[in-house]
Design a protein around this motif. Structure first.
Motif, PDB file in Angstrom:
ATOM      1  N   MET A   1     140.152  57.340 -11.535  1.00  0.00           N
ATOM      2  CA  MET A   1     141.458  57.827 -10.802  1.00  0.00           C
ATOM      3  C   MET A   1     140.573  58.771  -9.837  1.00  0.00           C
ATOM      4  SD  MET A   1     144.388  58.244 -13.585  1.00  0.00           S
ATOM      5  CE  MET A   1     143.537  58.990 -14.971  1.00  0.00           C
ATOM      6  N   LYS A   2     141.374  59.009  -8.631  1.00  0.00           N
ATOM      7  CA  LYS A   2     140.953  59.977  -7.628  1.00  0.00           C
ATOM      8  C   LYS A   2     141.274  61.363  -8.026  1.00  0.00           C
ATOM      9  CE  LYS A   2     140.692  58.801  -2.696  1.00  0.00           C
ATOM     10  NZ  LYS A   2     139.256  58.758  -2.713  1.00  0.00           N
ATOM     11  N   LYS A   3     140.227  62.209  -7.517  1.00  0.00           N
ATOM     12  CA  LYS A   3     140.502  63.553  -7.509  1.00  0.00           C
ATOM     13  C   LYS A   3     141.031  64.141  -6.190  1.00  0.00           C
ATOM     14  CE  LYS A   3     136.612  64.376 -10.985  1.00  0.00           C
ATOM     15  NZ  LYS A   3     135.388  65.042 -11.221  1.00  0.00           N
ATOM     16  N   TYR A   4     141.535  65.302  -6.293  1.00  0.00           N
ATOM     17  CA  TYR A   4     142.384  65.922  -5.162  1.00  0.00           C
ATOM     18  C   TYR A   4     141.910  67.561  -5.181  1.00  0.00           C
ATOM     19  CZ  TYR A   4     145.044  61.678  -3.905  1.00  0.00           C
ATOM     20  OH  TYR A   4     145.486  60.371  -3.610  1.00  0.00           O
ATOM     21  N   GLN A   5     141.788  67.870  -3.915  1.00  0.00           N
ATOM     22  CA  GLN A   5     141.471  69.113  -3.675  1.00  0.00           C
ATOM     23  C   GLN A   5     142.180  70.123  -3.077  1.00  0.00           C
ATOM     24  OE1 GLN A   5     137.520  69.774  -1.772  1.00  0.00           O
ATOM     25  NE2 GLN A   5     137.257  71.708  -2.829  1.00  0.00           N
ATOM     26  N   CYS A   6     142.456  71.259  -3.482  1.00  0.00           N
ATOM     27  CA  CYS A   6     143.466  72.262  -2.616  1.00  0.00           C
ATOM     28  C   CYS A   6     142.699  72.495  -1.450  1.00  0.00           C
ATOM     29  CB  CYS A   6     143.782  73.391  -3.482  1.00  0.00           C
ATOM     30  SG  CYS A   6     144.639  74.525  -2.756  1.00  0.00           S
ATOM     31  N   SER A   7     143.581  72.591  -0.193  1.00  0.00           N
ATOM     32  CA  SER A   7     142.729  72.931   1.202  1.00  0.00           C
ATOM     33  C   SER A   7     142.754  74.398   1.255  1.00  0.00           C
ATOM     34  CB  SER A   7     143.647  72.237   2.108  1.00  0.00           C
ATOM     35  OG  SER A   7     144.830  72.517   2.091  1.00  0.00           O
ATOM     36  N   VAL A   8     143.500  75.212   0.386  1.00  0.00           N
ATOM     37  CA  VAL A   8     143.391  76.610   0.680  1.00  0.00           C
ATOM     38  C   VAL A   8     142.457  77.202  -0.114  1.00  0.00           C
ATOM     39  CG1 VAL A   8     144.869  78.505   0.343  1.00  0.00           C
ATOM     40  CG2 VAL A   8     146.016  76.554   1.198  1.00  0.00           C
ATOM     41  N   CYS A   9     142.502  77.057  -1.429  1.00  0.00           N
ATOM     42  CA  CYS A   9     141.481  77.651  -2.574  1.00  0.00           C
ATOM     43  C   CYS A   9     140.411  76.707  -3.181  1.00  0.00           C
ATOM     44  CB  CYS A   9     142.175  78.342  -3.601  1.00  0.00           C
ATOM     45  SG  CYS A   9     142.975  76.941  -4.911  1.00  0.00           S
ATOM     46  N   GLY A  10     140.425  75.388  -2.800  1.00  0.00           N
ATOM     47  CA  GLY A  10     139.283  74.647  -3.442  1.00  0.00           C
ATOM     48  C   GLY A  10     139.501  74.186  -4.632  1.00  0.00           C
ATOM     49  N   TYR A  11     140.726  74.489  -5.365  1.00  0.00           N
ATOM     50  CA  TYR A  11     140.825  73.964  -6.671  1.00  0.00           C
ATOM     51  C   TYR A  11     140.795  72.490  -6.763  1.00  0.00           C
ATOM     52  CZ  TYR A  11     143.761  72.489 -10.705  1.00  0.00           C
ATOM     53  OH  TYR A  11     143.912  71.742 -11.814  1.00  0.00           O
ATOM     54  N   ILE A  12     140.155  71.818  -7.693  1.00  0.00           N
ATOM     55  CA  ILE A  12     140.149  70.389  -7.852  1.00  0.00           C
ATOM     56  C   ILE A  12     141.058  69.830  -8.946  1.00  0.00           C
ATOM     57  CG2 ILE A  12     138.673  68.092  -8.336  1.00  0.00           C
ATOM     58  CD1 ILE A  12     136.619  69.769  -6.728  1.00  0.00           C
ATOM     59  N   TYR A  13     141.931  68.988  -8.577  1.00  0.00           N
ATOM     60  CA  TYR A  13     142.740  68.407  -9.545  1.00  0.00           C
ATOM     61  C   TYR A  13     142.120  67.313  -9.953  1.00  0.00           C
ATOM     62  CZ  TYR A  13     146.499  65.926 -12.080  1.00  0.00           C
ATOM     63  OH  TYR A  13     146.931  65.205 -13.164  1.00  0.00           O
ATOM     64  N   ASN A  14     141.736  67.111 -11.456  1.00  0.00           N
ATOM     65  CA  ASN A  14     141.090  66.114 -11.988  1.00  0.00           C
ATOM     66  C   ASN A  14     142.203  65.375 -12.910  1.00  0.00           C
ATOM     67  OD1 ASN A  14     139.361  64.400 -13.662  1.00  0.00           O
ATOM     68  ND2 ASN A  14     137.925  65.866 -14.257  1.00  0.00           N
ATOM     69  N   PRO A  15     142.635  64.128 -12.673  1.00  0.00           N
ATOM     70  CA  PRO A  15     143.435  63.378 -13.345  1.00  0.00           C
ATOM     71  C   PRO A  15     143.045  63.272 -14.780  1.00  0.00           C
ATOM     72  CG  PRO A  15     142.682  61.981 -11.669  1.00  0.00           C
ATOM     73  CD  PRO A  15     141.845  63.430 -11.585  1.00  0.00           C
ATOM     74  N   GLU A  16     141.568  63.199 -15.065  1.00  0.00           N
ATOM     75  CA  GLU A  16     141.392  63.062 -16.402  1.00  0.00           C
ATOM     76  C   GLU A  16     141.829  64.320 -17.357  1.00  0.00           C
ATOM     77  OE1 GLU A  16     137.362  61.927 -16.800  1.00  0.00           O
ATOM     78  OE2 GLU A  16     137.493  60.239 -15.554  1.00  0.00           O
ATOM     79  N   GLU A  17     141.781  65.537 -16.649  1.00  0.00           N
ATOM     80  CA  GLU A  17     142.082  66.730 -17.328  1.00  0.00           C
ATOM     81  C   GLU A  17     143.624  67.018 -17.244  1.00  0.00           C
ATOM     82  OE1 GLU A  17     139.517  69.715 -15.810  1.00  0.00           O
ATOM     83  OE2 GLU A  17     137.752  68.485 -16.368  1.00  0.00           O
ATOM     84  N   GLY A  18     144.170  66.739 -16.171  1.00  0.00           N
ATOM     85  CA  GLY A  18     145.611  66.943 -15.856  1.00  0.00           C
ATOM     86  C   GLY A  18     145.852  68.479 -15.461  1.00  0.00           C
TER      87      GLY A  18
END
Length: 54
Positions: A1-18
Motif C-alpha cells: 500500500m502506498k504512503k502519502y505525505q502532507c504537503s504542508v507539514c510533511g506528515y506521512i500517512y502509513n496505511p500499515e499504521e493508520g
C-alpha cells in the motif's frame, strides 16, 4: 500500500499504521479514508496529501 505525505507539514500517512487517534484503523488504504479526515499534525484536508514515491 502506498504512503502519502502532507504537503504542508510533511506528515506521512502509513496505511500499515493508520491513524488510530483519528479513527482510521491500521491497514486502511489512503483511498478509503473519509474525505473529511484531516492531517493529525497540522489539520489540513486529505486533498493536501500527495503520493510518496518510494
Amino acid at each position: 500500500m502506498k504512503k502519502y505525505q502532507c504537503s504542508v507539514c510533511g506528515y506521512i500517512y502509513n496505511p500499515e499504521e493508520g491513524d488510530p487517534d483519528g479513527g482510521i484503523s491500521p491497514g486502511t488504504p489512503f483511498e478509503e479514508i473519509p474525505d473529511d479526515w484531516m492531517c493529525p499534525v497540522c489539520g489540513v484536508k486529505k486533498e493536501d496529501f500527495s503520493p510518496l514515491d518510494e
